[in-house]
Enzyme design. Structure first.
Site, mmCIF file in Angstrom:
data_model
loop_
_atom_site.group_PDB
_atom_site.id
_atom_site.type_symbol
_atom_site.label_atom_id
_atom_site.label_comp_id
_atom_site.label_asym_id
_atom_site.label_seq_id
_atom_site.Cartn_x
_atom_site.Cartn_y
_atom_site.Cartn_z
ATOM 1 N N GLU A 222 0.827 -1.211 0.000
ATOM 2 C CA GLU A 222 0.000 0.000 0.000
ATOM 3 C C GLU A 222 0.863 1.264 0.000
ATOM 4 O OE1 GLU A 222 -3.045 0.053 -0.530
ATOM 5 O OE2 GLU A 222 -3.932 -1.838 0.136
ATOM 6 N N ARG A 226 0.791 3.807 -3.334
ATOM 7 C CA ARG A 226 0.140 5.104 -3.087
ATOM 8 C C ARG A 226 1.158 6.222 -2.892
ATOM 9 N NH1 ARG A 226 -5.626 3.933 -0.402
ATOM 10 N NH2 ARG A 226 -5.616 1.659 -0.456
ATOM 11 N N ASP A 366 -5.098 -9.971 -8.159
ATOM 12 C CA ASP A 366 -5.344 -9.132 -9.322
ATOM 13 C C ASP A 366 -4.102 -8.517 -9.973
ATOM 14 O OD1 ASP A 366 -4.967 -7.600 -7.056
ATOM 15 O OD2 ASP A 366 -6.802 -6.417 -7.262
ATOM 16 N N GLU A 532 -11.836 0.505 -10.662
ATOM 17 C CA GLU A 532 -11.414 -0.467 -11.676
ATOM 18 C C GLU A 532 -12.236 -0.406 -12.968
ATOM 19 O OE1 GLU A 532 -9.684 -1.386 -7.928
ATOM 20 O OE2 GLU A 532 -11.824 -1.271 -8.427
#
Length: 633
Positions: A222, A226, A366, A532
């Site tokens: 993360e 980010r 993913d 998405e």
């Protein structure tokens, strides 16, 4: 490279396919005897005149009293399809006077090369002036939404990771590095919102260095996607914008690069502390230590979604250590056993092996697939062909093992194998899987338009098949929105399909054609403002130039505006998208500013802004330049 116009146009050449049509024997004889030469020779004597008159009478008799072979065949076909008795159409084959006088049907004229180009341009939907102004206005609406979201964050939560818009306060859920500030910064740069850029940049310059050195535990994945990704993207964009406008507001670009480097130096501990190529999942910033998650495992997607950022940092700094450590992960995963290119969603940093057999393209799986093609695109000059090979094998596995169609209306979806290839198939599809249409399209054309790729014969059969699957899945992702009462998608959907059926769990929009295809369970009905689907709509519009993707994006944006906008500032998540009015959740995720609104803004805007041939978007929508031999970016 555009095709050159050939030196002729429709005005120069008359295309007439009728002149090349085969003629019957009677037409040949008639034409021969009616030429000037034959008329002159035959009409010179009375015998010739008599013979000509006799021939004409004979031909007339044959035409009026006999059916042609074509008529006989047509009668047989008409009979086979049940022509009504007594039908006096020209197909009857008896009296043929009408057919005798009727002109032969003409085939459609062939198009000249100029007309072909004109037709293609119209098919791609060249926007008229009023259409262009409409999309500019819609893009401005997205910009206003961003300003509203930022204003709520700045007023109630500046410096916190996230805004809680209903209780009007901030919360640190991502390690306390001001994640919304960094996530939103490059979106503000792309939107040319100088005041926001100044506010966010000034906060980073003043507060982020101290937080990097003194905060506690952060998640490697993360924080990389980010914060490191956001800082690197902001660095590039600020360099470009400062070159065009030296008086631009905000700190010097070096501020962003320096903070990215300092943070990455600590995050490298996750790699160097691990006994294998797989990094630990968590890092304690103030101690510069790293450790595994409580269960000892790392998510496959998290370990394999660090490379775009670390590669670019090495490129900018000239220090190869960032790229070296991150690329070891993919090089190691290349050697591990897979199921037709598909991998389990957990991996052990202790053993370096995959753990369990759960295979899915939703959470924890993913972006492994996303980064295979994106890292290859980023480093095409480095000849890392194994990444492209892994991607192609995985997409074949997806099509063979995970793609199904819903019932009764045949929506194409991607399911899961919770117990591996030997277990049962689950028709469950996370909203997170909606990254896949964009990734498939990007992998097919490598960022150029489909029209150009077709013109230059760059697409293989596999590419075309993947592009078709991308468009089919994008429709499914959009229908996950339109099937609900709010027009917003749930976090997870199931699909009625072969071996699976549930009633009474629809999305609430009874007018939807797919109300009986999509199942939404009670625990899955929340919406987190995820990006998405609009990400894929943006990529597919850029590649196919089909305006329906813009229209779908506008529909989604209007639903966000209607149901998630908080008057005092910010936007909220929703508890249940199937009921009206929807219950709200007190959370505005950082990715709403960093991803969702950015992709919508780009979807409605000029394709020359952040072109897909020059940038790859990291999984948090931060555009990273495709690396060249130059280092001035």
């Amino acid at each position: 490279m555009s095709s050159k116009t050939l030196p002729y146009s429709i005005k120069d050449i008359q295309y007439d396919n009728a002149k090349f049509r085969r003629r019957s024997l009677l037409q040949v004889i008639s034409h021969t005897f009616l030429t000037k030469r034959m008329k002159r020779e035959c009409m010179a004597c009375s015998t010739g005149k008599f013979l000509a008159l006799l021939m004409i009478c004979g031909l007339t008799y044959l035409v009026l009293t006999h059916a042609s072979p074509i008529d006989s065949i047509t009668n047989g076909v008409s009979g086979a399809f049940g022509s009504k008795e007594g039908d006096n159409s020209i197909m009857d084959g008896g009296i043929g006077v009408k057919r005798f006088w009727r002109k032969p049907p003409r085939l459609p004229p062939r198009l000249s090369p100029d007309e072909v180009n004109s037709h293609n341009r119209s098919m791609h939907g060249i926007a008229k002036p009023n259409q262009q102004s409409e999309w500019i206005a819609r893009q401005e609406s997205v910009q206003k939404a961003f300003i509203h979201a930022w204003s709520g964050y700045k007023k109630y939560a500046m410096g916190y990771d996230e805004l809680m818009p209903l209780s009007q306060r901030g919360v640190d859920g991502l390690g306390g590095l001001g994640a919304t500030v960094v996530d939103a910064l490059d979106t503000a740069m792309i939107m040319r919102l100088d005041d926001v850029v100044f506010e966010a940049g000034s906060w980073i310059e003043k507060h982020l260095p101290e937080r990097i050195s003194q905060r506690g535990q952060v998640n490697l994945f993360e924080t990389t996607i980010r914060v490191v990704g956001g800082l690197l993207s902001a660095y590039h964009l600020s360099v470009v914008q400062q070159e065009g406008n030296p008086t631009n507001k905000g700190p010097k670009p070096s501020v962003y690069l320096e903070n990215a480097k300092n943070l990455a130096d600590i995050l490298l501990t996750a790699f160097t502390s691990s006994p294998t190529a797989i990094p630990f999942s968590d890092v304690v910033l103030q101690d510069r230590t790293a450790h595994a998650a409580p269960d000892g495992l790392s998510s496959t997607s998290e370990a394999s979604t660090l490379q775009l950022e670390f590669n670019y940092l090495s490129f900018l700094t000239g220090d190869p250590k960032y790229s070296f450590e991150s690329m070891k992960v993919l090089e190691h995963m290349k050697t591990l056993p897979k199921v037709e290119g598909l991998v389990p969603i957990y991996i052990s940093p202790t053993s370096g092996e995959f753990s369990g057999s759960n295979i899915r393209l939703g959470s924890r799986g993913d972006s492994y697939y996303e980064y295979l093609i994106k890292v290859w695109l980023q480093q095409r000059q480095s000849n890392r062909t194994y990444l492209h090979d892994m991607y192609e094998e995985a997409m074949k596995g997806v099509k063979h093992l995970l793609v199904r169609k819903s019932k009764p209306n045949g929506l194409v979806f991607v399911g899961e194998l919770p117990a591996g290839v030997d277990g049962g198939f689950s028709p469950k599809m996370d909203h997170l899987v909606c990254f896949l249409p964009g990734t498939l399209a990007l992998g097919a054309t490598k960022g150029i338009t489909k029209a150009k790729a077709m013109e230059e014969n760059l697409l293989t059969f596999e590419d075309l098949e993947n592009l078709k699957l991308a468009e089919d899945l994008a429709k499914t992702c959009y229908e996950m929105y339109s099937v609900t009462s709010t027009g917003l998608a749930p976090e997870i959907a199931y699909f009625n399909s072969e071996g699976y059926s549930e009633d009474g769990l629809d999305g609430g929009n009874k007018t939807s054609e797919y109300i009986h295809d999509i199942v939404i369970k009670h625990a899955d009905r929340h919406n987190l403002l995820r990006p998405e689907t609009v990400e894929s709509l943006f990529i597919l519009y850029r590649i196919t130039e089909d305006s329906k993707y813009r229209e779908w994006g506008w529909s989604i944006f209007k639903a966000f505006e209607k149901y998630t906008k908080v008057d005092s500032g910010g936007y909220s998540s929703l508890d249940d998208v199937t009921v009206l009015p929807p219950r709200r959740r007190d959370k505005m995720e950082t990715f709403f500013l960093g991803e969702t609104l950015k992709y919508l803004f780009l979807l409605f805007g000029d394709g020359n802004v952040i072109p897909l041939t020059e940038f790859v978007f990291n999984t948090e929508a931060h555009p990273i330049p495709i690396m060249t031999t130059r280092k001035n970016e």
